[in-house]
Design a protein around this motif. Structure first.
Motif, PDB file in Angstrom:
ATOM      1  N   GLN A   1      35.599  11.355  15.424  1.00  0.00           N
ATOM      2  CA  GLN A   1      36.071  11.868  16.703  1.00  0.00           C
ATOM      3  C   GLN A   1      37.262  12.794  16.467  1.00  0.00           C
ATOM      4  OE1 GLN A   1      36.474   8.720  19.703  1.00  0.00           O
ATOM      5  NE2 GLN A   1      35.218   7.403  18.403  1.00  0.00           N
TER       6      GLN A   1
ATOM      7  N   PRO B   1      27.703  12.228  19.747  1.00  0.00           N
ATOM      8  CA  PRO B   1      28.207  10.962  20.309  1.00  0.00           C
ATOM      9  C   PRO B   1      27.796   9.732  19.505  1.00  0.00           C
ATOM     10  CG  PRO B   1      26.842  12.158  21.918  1.00  0.00           C
ATOM     11  CD  PRO B   1      26.843  12.959  20.656  1.00  0.00           C
TER      12      PRO B   1
ATOM     13  N   ASN C   1      41.567  14.542  13.595  1.00  0.00           N
ATOM     14  CA  ASN C   1      40.240  13.956  13.410  1.00  0.00           C
ATOM     15  C   ASN C   1      40.451  12.500  13.009  1.00  0.00           C
ATOM     16  OD1 ASN C   1      39.162  16.606  13.698  1.00  0.00           O
ATOM     17  ND2 ASN C   1      39.480  16.987  11.537  1.00  0.00           N
TER      18      ASN C   1
ATOM     19  N   LYS D   1      40.510  14.933  24.301  1.00  0.00           N
ATOM     20  CA  LYS D   1      39.360  14.930  23.387  1.00  0.00           C
ATOM     21  C   LYS D   1      38.932  16.373  23.128  1.00  0.00           C
ATOM     22  CE  LYS D   1      37.864  10.507  23.054  1.00  0.00           C
ATOM     23  NZ  LYS D   1      37.126   9.893  21.986  1.00  0.00           N
TER      24      LYS D   1
ATOM     25  N   ILE E   1      31.571  15.515  14.771  1.00  0.00           N
ATOM     26  CA  ILE E   1      32.530  15.344  15.869  1.00  0.00           C
ATOM     27  C   ILE E   1      31.823  15.493  17.216  1.00  0.00           C
ATOM     28  CG2 ILE E   1      34.517  16.413  17.017  1.00  0.00           C
ATOM     29  CD1 ILE E   1      35.606  17.039  14.167  1.00  0.00           C
TER      30      ILE E   1
END
Length: 150
Positions: free
Chosen positions: A51, A46, A66, A7, A43
């Motif tokens: 993401q 949360p 992405n 991540k 991004i």
């Protein structure tokens, strides 16, 4: 060389921006600072569905993806749109793009998404060579209407 796929993290922003700008230019659009800043904020938020993941080699981010999980009208579980995938030009065809997609395929299974999908230009033959290893082209054509006021 095998990359670490993970991540994206706040510390990745400078390198993500370099790769994002390259992605924009690859698709023949000039990077826009307001859009870039807004995308990075989404991004990092949360609560946002946007993401991102990074491909890292020797502590250096060399690829990004992405993506956007979202509800779908024809499935019982969410689907995931791989919106952007970009690998540093000098490192292409070395398996990094495949590692990014493989991570998303595994995430699809972990999260229970019904499908993972993406688009590319018809003329993007190098990427299509990789994508065709995963699945045949869907046969769908994409139509886009841009809002001139946005």
């Amino acid at each position: 060389m095998k990359s670490i796929i993970r991540k994206i993290e706040p510390r990745d922003e400078p390198r993500w921006r370099v790769l994002w700008d390259g992605y924009c230019r690859f698709y023949e659009r000039e990077p826009d600072e307001a859009i870039t800043r807004h995308l990075w904020a989404r991004i990092m938020d949360p609560a946002s569905p946007v993401q991102a993941i990074a491909a890292e080699q020797d502590g250096h981010v060399i690829g990004i993806s992405n993506y956007l999980p979202h509800d779908n009208t024809s499935t019982l579980t969410p689907v995931c749109y791989l919106q952007d995938l970009y690998v540093e030009p000098g490192l292409r065809a070395g398996g990094v793009g495949q590692q990014l997609i493989d991570w998303l395929v595994a995430e699809m299974k972990r999260q229970g998404w019904s499908r993972l999908y993406w688009n590319t230009k018809e003329s993007n033959y190098r990427a299509r060579g990789l994508y065709d290893k995963y699945t045949p082209h869907s046969g769908f054509l994409r139509y886009v209407i841009n809002n001139p006021d946005a």
